[in-house]
Design an enzyme around this catalytic site. Structure first.
Site, mmCIF file in Angstrom:
data_model
loop_
_atom_site.group_PDB
_atom_site.id
_atom_site.type_symbol
_atom_site.label_atom_id
_atom_site.label_comp_id
_atom_site.label_asym_id
_atom_site.label_seq_id
_atom_site.Cartn_x
_atom_site.Cartn_y
_atom_site.Cartn_z
ATOM 1 N N ILE A 14 0.835 -1.206 0.000
ATOM 2 C CA ILE A 14 0.000 0.000 0.000
ATOM 3 C C ILE A 14 0.872 1.260 0.000
ATOM 4 O O ILE A 14 0.515 2.273 -0.618
ATOM 5 C CB ILE A 14 -0.998 -0.001 1.196
ATOM 6 C CG1 ILE A 14 -2.048 1.114 1.057
ATOM 7 C CG2 ILE A 14 -0.281 0.159 2.536
ATOM 8 C CD1 ILE A 14 -3.118 0.825 0.060
ATOM 9 N N SER A 36 11.092 -0.980 6.848
ATOM 10 C CA SER A 36 10.303 -2.207 6.696
ATOM 11 C C SER A 36 11.159 -3.352 7.197
ATOM 12 O O SER A 36 12.387 -3.252 7.211
ATOM 13 C CB SER A 36 9.908 -2.445 5.236
ATOM 14 O OG SER A 36 11.063 -2.712 4.462
ATOM 15 N N ARG A 37 10.497 -4.421 7.633
ATOM 16 C CA ARG A 37 11.283 -5.546 8.148
ATOM 17 C C ARG A 37 12.216 -6.105 7.086
ATOM 18 O O ARG A 37 13.300 -6.566 7.371
ATOM 19 C CB ARG A 37 10.348 -6.621 8.697
ATOM 20 C CG ARG A 37 9.815 -6.254 10.082
ATOM 21 C CD ARG A 37 8.971 -7.343 10.668
ATOM 22 N NE ARG A 37 7.782 -7.549 9.839
ATOM 23 C CZ ARG A 37 6.812 -8.410 10.118
ATOM 24 N NH1 ARG A 37 6.894 -9.166 11.206
ATOM 25 N NH2 ARG A 37 5.770 -8.539 9.339
ATOM 26 N N LYS A 89 -5.744 3.017 7.444
ATOM 27 C CA LYS A 89 -6.989 2.528 8.073
ATOM 28 C C LYS A 89 -6.889 1.028 8.309
ATOM 29 O O LYS A 89 -6.200 0.372 7.537
ATOM 30 C CB LYS A 89 -8.187 2.855 7.190
ATOM 31 C CG LYS A 89 -8.241 2.110 5.827
ATOM 32 C CD LYS A 89 -9.000 0.818 5.892
ATOM 33 C CE LYS A 89 -8.695 -0.082 4.752
ATOM 34 N NZ LYS A 89 -9.294 -1.401 4.819
ATOM 35 N N ASP A 167 -12.194 -6.016 6.977
ATOM 36 C CA ASP A 167 -11.045 -5.296 6.432
ATOM 37 C C ASP A 167 -11.462 -4.478 5.208
ATOM 38 O O ASP A 167 -11.234 -3.262 5.182
ATOM 39 C CB ASP A 167 -9.895 -6.260 6.115
ATOM 40 C CG ASP A 167 -8.724 -5.556 5.468
ATOM 41 O OD1 ASP A 167 -7.991 -4.840 6.170
ATOM 42 O OD2 ASP A 167 -8.550 -5.696 4.241
#
Lengths: 309, 309
Positions: A14, A36-37, A89, A167
């Protein structure tokens, strides 16, 4: 005016698809870092978001685009570090977490923005104006999509806190709470939960409202493989028919159709974020998440077929 | 000063046991009417609460002691009629309903009081003072009782919206949110739901908090037939041990025990209601109900043995 040095925490699909283009297209922002991981991202990249917020010089704002589970902890540290925060969100995994962040942001004088991308169509504003002050004769929501197409092989959606069909359904709720001309309550909710899963694959919800004269219904379903639709149809008691299609991007009022001609959802989100930062204000709309919680407080569970793996 | 003409809407066991003695013992109130579907009650009795609020002369305040399901609709009409409203716990069936009532009451300039009786022990205030400003090393809640003793033959508790073990458990949450010295979030919740029921008979909850250094645990269980207990034990990181027993009525700090020597839960509730009415203020604490909703948002369901009928 120096651009606002901004980072993305939780760089994933996203972020790449929506946040990066919206931020880089806006000259008031300077996208300087991401975490980010996996270590993938834009600007200066980090695998540890704590290291990012400690080390990036002059950082002023962050967009937190992780899944909702860890978002509270990250946002709390960012608010305490004096950073303006934009949240994907739903803003947090629980209602207590977002209420707490709202208080913290106010105390720290930073802007907190709980975004609901589906609210950022110009067509949604137009639908709200068409319904303002009216009584409602009928509401019919169909938010039907193919879970295997949009979430292939993803298991987190079925886990506790994964939201299941809420979701995508929370996007419908975020439009509904924006356009409905009055109070709106969950009266009943049938939750179809696959055997072995913790979250529903479908939900049939009845709402009630002092401003309504007829039935208010919502069908969320992840089992639709053909003819997917994301439609909210509202008839007013004085005969106006308002219909939002394509997740809000297309509007028909009494059959007269128009498309969203605004800047698009995410560019409009970042325009709003700027307004909030300039005013040192926050926007924390909990109504869509609260409706999901209310569905669970009142819900009847039915067992559905197991997920095909 | 003329006493405040007051009615009880939803006259049943809790009204007879607690509200009537508390109201009649307070000279500032005049208990003039009541309604219940059965027609039993005190003062002028009605089977229709709408008729009551239309017909009782000079009515100023109501206590709404129905089950939570219909409470929103009744409270809305009362607020719109300009009546001060006291709500039994939990205030409404959903979070959106109580949020809406809060706005309505503010707009109508009437006092709305969402009561949590367990918060009205003086011992709870004393526990809060003992914990203020401390870090928490450990929290252990056991709210264990025999459902057949307290809810014999009642089926509504297992129905959607019936709350299950959260019906007593929300009393523990209402004390916890009052005494805990900081933010408190549900991290996980295991919900044990009897086969064929919609609500849990037991729940194992883990909380988290930025103010905690150790585990925060809560066990709610309706299957305890002997040695029932309603206990909240908190150890602070600097070594203070705070233990509330008997649902909050008994407090031990570092082993030093004391009992609630205040006026009692319901007399204190009505004293608070007077303060609110005099100040045209409201008290609407949603934190306990929000924690229940958060348990459901994050919950893992396990099937438990069916209810014995």
């Amino acid at each position: 005016m120096t651009p606002i040095r901004t980072a993305i925490l939780g760089f994933g699909k996203i972020a790449a698809d929506q946040h990066v283009p919206a931020i880089t297209a806006n000259p008031r922002f300077d996208l300087v870092a991401s975490s980010s991981r996996s270590g993938q991202g834009v600007g200066q990249t980090f695998t540890d978001w704590r290291k990012l917020i400690r080390e990036v010089d002059g950082l002023e704002a962050v967009a937190i685009t992780t899944p909702p589970g860890p978002r509270y902890e990250i946002a709390r540290e960012c608010v305490l570090a004096g950073l303006h925060c934009l949240l994907e969100k739903p803003p947090t995994a629980t209602l207590t977490e977002i209420a707490d962040l709202a208080c913290l942001a106010e105390a720290q004088r930073v802007s907190l923005f709980a975004t609901w991308h589906a609210q950022h169509h110009r067509t949604v504003d137009a639908a709200a104006r068409a319904l303002a002050g009216k009584r409602i004769a009928r509401l019919d929501i169909r938010w039907h999509e193919d879970v295997d197409k949009w979430h292939p092989g993803q298991d987190w959606i079925w886990q506790p806190g994964g939201f299941g069909v809420f979701d995508p359904g929370i996007n419908a709720f975020s439009i509904l709470t924006r356009i409905f001309p009055g109070s709106l309550f969950v009266r009943s909710a049938e939750l179809h939960v696959p055997h072995g899963a913790q979250t529903p694959i479908a939900a049939d919800i009845a709402f009630s409202s002092p401003q309504a004269d007829g039935p208010l219904r919502c069908s969320l379903d992840w089992r639709r493989t053909e003819g997917e639709e994301w439609t909210i149809a509202v008839d007013t008691s004085d005969g106006t028919r308002v219909r939002l299609e394509n997740g809000g991007a297309r509007l028909a009022i009494d059959g007269q159709a128009s498309n969203d001609e605004g800047p698009g959802e995410y560019p409009d989100i970042y325009r709003t974020f700027l307004d909030l930062i300039d005013a040192r204000d926050s926007s924390i709309d909990v109504a869509p998440l609260r409706l999901v919680a209310d569905c669970l407080l009142l819900g009847t569970r039915r067992e559905a077929d197991p997920i095909k793996r």
